[in-house]
Design a protein around this motif. Structure first.
Motif, short mmCIF file in Angstrom:
data_model
loop_
_atom_site.label_atom_id
_atom_site.label_comp_id
_atom_site.label_asym_id
_atom_site.label_seq_id
_atom_site.Cartn_x
_atom_site.Cartn_y
_atom_site.Cartn_z
N ILE A 195 -13.40 -65.29 39.19
CA ILE A 195 -12.62 -64.46 38.27
C ILE A 195 -13.43 -64.17 37.01
O ILE A 195 -13.38 -63.06 36.46
N SER A 196 -14.19 -65.17 36.54
CA SER A 196 -15.02 -64.95 35.35
C SER A 196 -16.08 -63.89 35.60
O SER A 196 -16.42 -63.11 34.70
N ASP B 37 -18.34 -66.26 27.18
CA ASP B 37 -18.05 -65.79 28.54
C ASP B 37 -19.05 -66.40 29.52
O ASP B 37 -18.67 -66.87 30.60
N TYR B 38 -20.32 -66.44 29.12
CA TYR B 38 -21.33 -67.08 29.96
C TYR B 38 -21.08 -68.57 30.08
O TYR B 38 -21.30 -69.16 31.15
N ALA C 178 -10.75 -56.89 31.26
CA ALA C 178 -11.51 -58.12 31.03
C ALA C 178 -10.61 -59.21 30.47
O ALA C 178 -10.63 -60.36 30.94
N LYS C 179 -9.81 -58.85 29.48
CA LYS C 179 -8.92 -59.85 28.88
C LYS C 179 -7.91 -60.38 29.88
O LYS C 179 -7.56 -61.58 29.86
N GLN C 180 -7.41 -59.50 30.73
CA GLN C 180 -6.44 -59.97 31.73
C GLN C 180 -7.06 -60.99 32.68
O GLN C 180 -6.40 -61.93 33.12
N ALA D 211 -12.18 -74.56 40.43
CA ALA D 211 -13.30 -74.15 39.59
C ALA D 211 -14.04 -72.97 40.21
O ALA D 211 -14.44 -72.02 39.51
N LYS D 212 -14.21 -73.01 41.53
CA LYS D 212 -14.90 -71.91 42.22
C LYS D 212 -14.10 -70.62 42.11
O LYS D 212 -14.66 -69.53 41.88
#
Length: 293
Positions: free
Chosen positions: A260-261, A215-216, A278-280, A254-255
Motif C-alpha cells: 500500500i505504501s 514516506d520512504y 496518496a493520503k487515502q 507488514a507486507k
C-alpha cells in the motif's frame, strides 16, 4: 500542504495530550506510597515511568501506563520471610496504601502489578519493586509466589540515545508503528515494536533526514518487517538485552502495508500529483490520525 507537513501533522496527532492529568495522578500515587513506606510526603522520589510512556513511544489513546515504585529493602526482607505467598501479601499492602488516595477506584492486585483504573480509560499499573546493585529491579510475582527481575532504565536510555543519533526519527517511527498496529490489529507488543524500530533505523540510509523522507521510512520499515524470520520466537530489548517474545505473526500485514505504501508513493510522485489518493493510502495504513486535508 506538502509531504513533510502530512507526516508532521500525523505525528502531532499521535502525541499524548493529557493536560497534566497523567503527571498529577503519578505524583498522587507516589506521594501516597512515599508517605506509607518511606515516611516522607514527597511526590517525586522512588517512582519511575516505564513501559511505552517511559520510553516516550506511547500514542494518544493508549490504555496502560506503567510505573515502578521503589520500596525500602526492609520491606523485601519482611515479605520474603513470609511462610506463604509473601509476594501476594506485598501487593495487597501496596494496594491498600493506594486506596487511601483513590478510595472510590476499583483498584486490584493482578499478578505483578496493582491496577488503578480511571474513568478516562487510562489504567495505571504500579509495580512495587526493590532496586538492585546493577540498577535493575526485583519485583513480586504473586502467581505462585516468586521474585522476578526487570531492567527498564537501560532500555529507556537506549531509545533516547538512538533517537538523538538519528535526528529524532526513532520515536516517531515507534509511534507510527503503534498507529499501524491499532488500525490493522497487528499481534505485536509495544516493546517488540520499539525493539524492531530500534534495530531497523540504525542501518536505514536516510535516518538523519526530515519528515520529507517519512514516506520512504514507512515503506522501508514495512518491507524490513515483512522479511523478518517467521520462526523467530524472541528478540533482545535495546539496552537491557532482556528477551522480548512475539505475540503472533506480523509479517503478512507488514507486507500488505508495504504494498500500500508503494501505491501511496506512486500517487505522490505522479504528474500531476495525486495528493488526495496518496493520503487515502496512508490512511488505509495508519487510520484517521493521518490527515486527509
Amino acid at each position: 500542504m506538502g509531504l513533510g507537513d502530512w507526516f508532521s501533522t500525523f505525528y502531532t496527532n499521535l502525541q499524548v495530550a493529557d493536560g497534566g492529568t497523567i503527571s498529577q495522578r503519578y505524583k498522587n500515587i507516589t506521594k501516597r506510597l512515599n508517605t506509607d513506606f518511606w515516611n516522607t510526603a514527597s511526590d517525586t522520589p522512588h517512582s519511575l515511568y516505564v513501559g511505552s510512556y517511559g520510553r516516550n513511544t506511547a500514542i494518544q489513546g493508549f490504555s496502560d501506563l506503567d510505573m515502578i515504585f521503589q520500596l525500602p529493602y526492609s520491606v523485601y526482607e519482611k515479605y520474603n520471610n513470609y511462610s506463604g505467598n509473601g509476594q501476594s501479601a506485598l501487593l495487597q499492602a501496596v494496594k491498600q496504601s493506594i486506596e487511601k488516595t483513590y478510595s472510590t477506584t476499583n483498584i486490584r492486585a493482578d499478578g505483578q502489578v496493582i491496577v488503578v483504573p480511571f474513568t478516562d480509560g487510562i489504567s495505571f499499573e504500579v509495580v512495587p519493586a526493590f532496586i538492585n546493585k546493577n540498577d535493575s529491579f526485583t519485583f513480586p510475582n504473586a502467581n505462585g509466589g516468586s521474585w522476578q527481575v526487570t531492567n527498564p532504565k537501560p532500555e529507556i536510555q537506549a531509545i533516547r540515545d538512538r533517537n538523538a543519533s538519528c535526528n529524532g526519527n526513532l520515536v516517531p517511527l515507534c509511534r507510527m508503528a503503534r498507529a499501524w498496529k491499532r488500525k490493522w490489529e497487528v499481534p505485536i507488543g509495544g516493546v517488540l515494536i520499539d525493539t524492531l524500530a530500534y534495530q531497523f533505523i540504525d542501518a536505514w540510509q536516510y535516518k538523519d533526514k526530515s519528515y520529507l523522507y517519512y514516506d520512504y521510512m514507512c515503506r522501508d520499515f514495512f518491507k524490513w518487517l515483512s522479511e523478518q524470520d517467521s520462526e523467530q520466537e524472541y528478540w533482545k530489548a535495546p539496552g537491557s538485552g532482556q528477551y522480548v517474545y512475539g505475540k503472533g505473526l506480523f509479517q503478512y500485514k507488514a507486507k500488505r502495508c508495504y504494498n500500500i505504501s508503494l501505491e501511496a508513493i506512486a500517487h505522490e510522485t505522479a504528474t500531476p500529483k495525486q495528493e488526495w489518493s496518496a493520503k487515502q493510502k496512508w490512511r488505509d495504513i495508519f487510520g484517521a490520525n493521518f490527515p486527509d486535508k
